[in-house]
Write an enzyme that holds these catalytic residues in place. Structure first.
Site, PDB file in Angstrom:
ATOM      1  N   ALA A   1     -32.190 -28.563 106.889  1.00  0.00           N
ATOM      2  CA  ALA A   1     -33.195 -27.491 106.839  1.00  0.00           C
ATOM      3  C   ALA A   1     -34.114 -27.714 105.647  1.00  0.00           C
ATOM      4  O   ALA A   1     -33.861 -28.575 104.792  1.00  0.00           O
ATOM      5  CB  ALA A   1     -32.507 -26.133 106.749  1.00  0.00           C
ATOM      6  N   GLN A   2     -35.192 -26.919 105.603  1.00  0.00           N
ATOM      7  CA  GLN A   2     -36.050 -26.908 104.428  1.00  0.00           C
ATOM      8  C   GLN A   2     -36.395 -25.477 104.066  1.00  0.00           C
ATOM      9  O   GLN A   2     -36.241 -24.556 104.879  1.00  0.00           O
ATOM     10  CB  GLN A   2     -37.304 -27.745 104.623  1.00  0.00           C
ATOM     11  CG  GLN A   2     -38.312 -27.230 105.611  1.00  0.00           C
ATOM     12  CD  GLN A   2     -39.457 -28.243 105.813  1.00  0.00           C
ATOM     13  OE1 GLN A   2     -39.271 -29.458 105.719  1.00  0.00           O
ATOM     14  NE2 GLN A   2     -40.647 -27.732 106.091  1.00  0.00           N
ATOM     15  N   VAL A   3     -36.857 -25.294 102.816  1.00  0.00           N
ATOM     16  CA  VAL A   3     -37.024 -23.955 102.246  1.00  0.00           C
ATOM     17  C   VAL A   3     -38.481 -23.746 101.852  1.00  0.00           C
ATOM     18  O   VAL A   3     -39.109 -24.623 101.243  1.00  0.00           O
ATOM     19  CB  VAL A   3     -36.103 -23.780 101.018  1.00  0.00           C
ATOM     20  CG1 VAL A   3     -36.353 -22.428 100.359  1.00  0.00           C
ATOM     21  CG2 VAL A   3     -34.650 -23.911 101.430  1.00  0.00           C
TER      22      VAL A   3
ATOM     23  N   LYS B   1     -35.394 -20.132 104.699  1.00  0.00           N
ATOM     24  CA  LYS B   1     -34.735 -21.380 105.083  1.00  0.00           C
ATOM     25  C   LYS B   1     -34.898 -21.581 106.583  1.00  0.00           C
ATOM     26  O   LYS B   1     -34.594 -20.679 107.375  1.00  0.00           O
ATOM     27  CB  LYS B   1     -33.255 -21.347 104.703  1.00  0.00           C
ATOM     28  CG  LYS B   1     -32.547 -22.673 104.910  1.00  0.00           C
ATOM     29  CD  LYS B   1     -31.140 -22.654 104.308  1.00  0.00           C
ATOM     30  CE  LYS B   1     -30.474 -24.012 104.413  1.00  0.00           C
ATOM     31  NZ  LYS B   1     -29.145 -24.037 103.759  1.00  0.00           N
TER      32      LYS B   1
ATOM     33  N   ALA C   1     -38.336 -27.162  98.868  1.00  0.00           N
ATOM     34  CA  ALA C   1     -37.348 -28.243  98.900  1.00  0.00           C
ATOM     35  C   ALA C   1     -37.042 -28.568 100.345  1.00  0.00           C
ATOM     36  O   ALA C   1     -37.163 -27.714 101.231  1.00  0.00           O
ATOM     37  CB  ALA C   1     -36.073 -27.830  98.159  1.00  0.00           C
ATOM     38  N   SER C   2     -36.648 -29.801 100.577  1.00  0.00           N
ATOM     39  CA  SER C   2     -36.336 -30.231 101.934  1.00  0.00           C
ATOM     40  C   SER C   2     -35.014 -30.981 101.909  1.00  0.00           C
ATOM     41  O   SER C   2     -34.846 -31.932 101.138  1.00  0.00           O
ATOM     42  CB  SER C   2     -37.447 -31.134 102.478  1.00  0.00           C
ATOM     43  OG  SER C   2     -37.163 -31.528 103.795  1.00  0.00           O
ATOM     44  N   ALA C   3     -34.063 -30.541 102.726  1.00  0.00           N
ATOM     45  CA  ALA C   3     -32.744 -31.163 102.786  1.00  0.00           C
ATOM     46  C   ALA C   3     -32.523 -31.760 104.160  1.00  0.00           C
ATOM     47  O   ALA C   3     -33.428 -31.815 104.998  1.00  0.00           O
ATOM     48  CB  ALA C   3     -31.660 -30.140 102.447  1.00  0.00           C
ATOM     49  N   SER C   4     -31.310 -32.207 104.409  1.00  0.00           N
ATOM     50  CA  SER C   4     -31.024 -32.969 105.614  1.00  0.00           C
ATOM     51  C   SER C   4     -31.082 -32.137 106.886  1.00  0.00           C
ATOM     52  O   SER C   4     -31.509 -32.613 107.931  1.00  0.00           O
ATOM     53  CB  SER C   4     -29.640 -33.614 105.500  1.00  0.00           C
ATOM     54  OG  SER C   4     -28.665 -32.630 105.197  1.00  0.00           O
TER      55      SER C   4
ATOM     56  N   ASP D   1     -19.716 -27.151  99.424  1.00  0.00           N
ATOM     57  CA  ASP D   1     -20.857 -28.082  99.412  1.00  0.00           C
ATOM     58  C   ASP D   1     -21.523 -28.011  98.038  1.00  0.00           C
ATOM     59  O   ASP D   1     -22.733 -27.813  97.926  1.00  0.00           O
ATOM     60  CB  ASP D   1     -21.843 -27.721 100.525  1.00  0.00           C
ATOM     61  CG  ASP D   1     -22.810 -28.859 100.828  1.00  0.00           C
ATOM     62  OD1 ASP D   1     -22.524 -30.003 100.428  1.00  0.00           O
ATOM     63  OD2 ASP D   1     -23.848 -28.602 101.457  1.00  0.00           O
TER      64      ASP D   1
END
Length: 540
Positions: free
Chosen positions: A131-133, A147, A126-129, A281
């Site tokens: 960081a990504q995992v 992460k 998964a990729s977020a704003s 969050d």
């Protein structure tokens, strides 16, 4: 700064975000500005309005992506097409290359990937704003996730925060916006946002939340692998569950959605009041549901980068306000606001209570599907404008989390009655806090300090009495000195008046003959005014 501002304006232009604004709701002069705007030169294209909004937020960076994540939980406030696109911001932000991720891990851990992991998947889960995992496996055989902070993200975030500060300072100049304390709100947001860049803080938050819910059937929190956790890299246990937003998947495994929604509310209030440490969050991308015991469902929480806590005073104030709302005691709500200093002391409690009643009465005793906290908050802000009420920055995270909880509840079980679910918990907490158990817990917390100070009490009491006697003697001496000064000033004033009279008489004697010659030719009103002036001069 100017380049970043130009970039933002270019993104707005490129994705034609002006088309998202209903022009008929704007003043006529603003409609003219939009119609004549050079934005009209650029075609809208085949992309939907929701897709254009999502792509614009992705292009603008992490601060805007996080804003979109918050909006994605409020499906009641947006059309379906926009809400569906914003939902993709939760875990489908474009990733950065896997080789860059591997290089950053090796640099941060100061070892090769083969030394740190038995397996490492270069393709992100998964990729977020921020960081990504990536999935990985330790040499012990344990499955973990890694992460990784996005390269260069801190520089972009600082530029965006500088722009937010500039906007906040402009708002500070507007009287109606000043009560919202925009600079302080941005400052709090900056602190929580930049905490996410240090994954050691997130790891510590995760460990704390895990301890708070150890062996709890309500919530499971994964374990942190500390030897491989650093500032830009965090390694934790890999969890497997159904995303909380996957209603179809939850129903397929037989999840009790009503119980799941009620437990979400219970977890929120447990974190806020029992632990004073809450996950701030809680958008759907960070919440999963365990595959085990679907009839007695358990949440799984990840991404504890943003957490919140309240002072004991804020906890008491919040609980008393909620209970007053539950009991529809709006006068008590008004009094609490005045006592806390949120509104001016001159505010009349009955007028404030009447205004709050007009906003809140329609929402009570209704199922969650018929309640919009967004509309309630908007109404409260409009009411607050009349009474100059200030928004408290320390509660902004709590308000954001409550909105997330509402969004989750709407998706899981729209008929959930938030009030009847929360009211017993708050009443029980207040009874424990103010009752014998609360008193005993308070004494137990303070016992070490009281035990330390107990042998010193006689000495402290003697010192306090000595200071009181010294203060009394000092005040008496000061009063005597003040009286002496007053007498001296009185003597001085009388002496000054005598000197003035003497000088005046001397002047009259020296100028008697010319004065008499002048007076003989003047009418009586002029002579009377001159005499009055001489008397006033002599007196002062």
């Amino acid at each position: 700064m100017s380049l970043r501002l130009l970039w933002i304006l270019w993104i707005i232009t490129r994705f034609r975000l002006d088309t998202l604004i209903p022009l008929e709701r704007l003043p006529w002069w603003l409609r003219v500005v939009f119609v004549l705007s050079p934005l009209r030169v650029f075609p809208v294209g085949r992309r939907s309005r929701g897709e254009r909004l999502r792509l614009a937020m992705e292009a603008l960076g992490p601060i805007f992506v996080k804003f979109g994540q918050m909006l994605s939980t409020r499906r009641d406030l947006f059309p379906e097409d926009i809400a569906d696109e914003l939902r993709r911001l939760q875990d489908q932000v474009p990733p950065f290359p896997g080789d860059a991720a591997a290089a950053l891990v090796e640099e941060e851990l100061e070892m090769t990937l083969t030394e740190a992991f038995a397996e490492f998947d270069a393709q992100p889960l998964a990729s977020a704003s921020v960081a990504q995992v990536h999935a990985a496996r330790l040499h012990s055989g344990a499955d973990v996730v890694v992460k990784i902070i996005r390269p260069g993200i801190e520089r972009v975030m600082r530029q965006d925060m500088a722009l937010l500060y500039r906007v906040a300072r402009l708002l500070q100049m507007i009287p109606e916006a000043r009560r919202l304390r925009p600079v302080e709100v941005v400052s709090d947001y900056e602190a929580t946002l930049f905490d996410e860049l240090d994954l050691r803080k997130e790891a510590a938050n995760t460990s704390q939340l895990r301890r708070n819910f150890k062996d709890s059937p309500l919530l499971y929190v994964p374990t942190i692998h500390w030897p491989l956790t650093h500032r830009r890299v965090m390694v934790q246990e890999r969890i497997r569950g159904v995303p909380v937003a996957d209603i179809v998947g939850l129903k397929a495994q037989g999840t009790d959605l009503k119980r799941l929604a009620e437990r979400g509310v219970e977890i929120f209030f447990t974190q806020v009041f029992r632990d004073n440490f809450f996950h701030a969050d809680m958008h759907p991308g960070n919440i999963f549901v365990s595959h085990e015991t679907p009839g007695d469902p358990q949440y799984i929480a990840i991404d504890c980068g943003i957490v919140g806590s309240l002072t004991r005073e804020d906890q008491d104030y919040l609980a008393r306000n909620l209970l007053a709302f539950f009991h529809q005691d709006y006068y008590e709500v008004a009094v609490l606001h005045i006592e806390s200093g949120w509104v001016g002391e001159g505010t009349r409690a009955n007028e404030f209570a009447s205004a709050i009643r007009a906003v809140c009465e329609p929402i009570l005793e209704k199922p969650l599907k018929d309640i919009s906290f967004g509309q309630v908050l908007l109404g409260l802000f409009q009411t607050a404008r009349r009474f100059n009420m200030e928004v408290q920055p320390q509660l902004v995270l709590l308000q954001k989390t409550l909105l997330n909880i509402e969004g989750l509840g709407r998706q899981l079980y729209p008929d959930l009655d938030l009030w009847s679910t929360a009211k017993p918990y708050i009443e029980r907490w207040m009874k424990e806090r103010a009752g014998p158990r609360g008193l005993w817990d308070s004494l137990r917390r303070q016992a070490p300090e009281l035990t330390r100070q107990l042998p010193e009490l006689p000495v402290l009491a003697h010192q306090a009495l000595g200071r009181a006697e010294s203060d009394y003697r000092l005040r008496r001496e000061q009063n005597e000195a003040i009286q002496t000064i007053r007498k001296q000033l009185g003597h001085t004033a009388r002496g000054t008046r005598r000197i003035r009279v003497g000088l005046l008489l001397l002047a009259l004697a020296l100028a008697w003959q010319p004065l008499m010659t002048w007076a003989s030719g003047q009418p009586w009103p002029v002579l009377a005014a001159a005499a009055l002036g001489v008397l006033l001069l002599a007196w002062h």
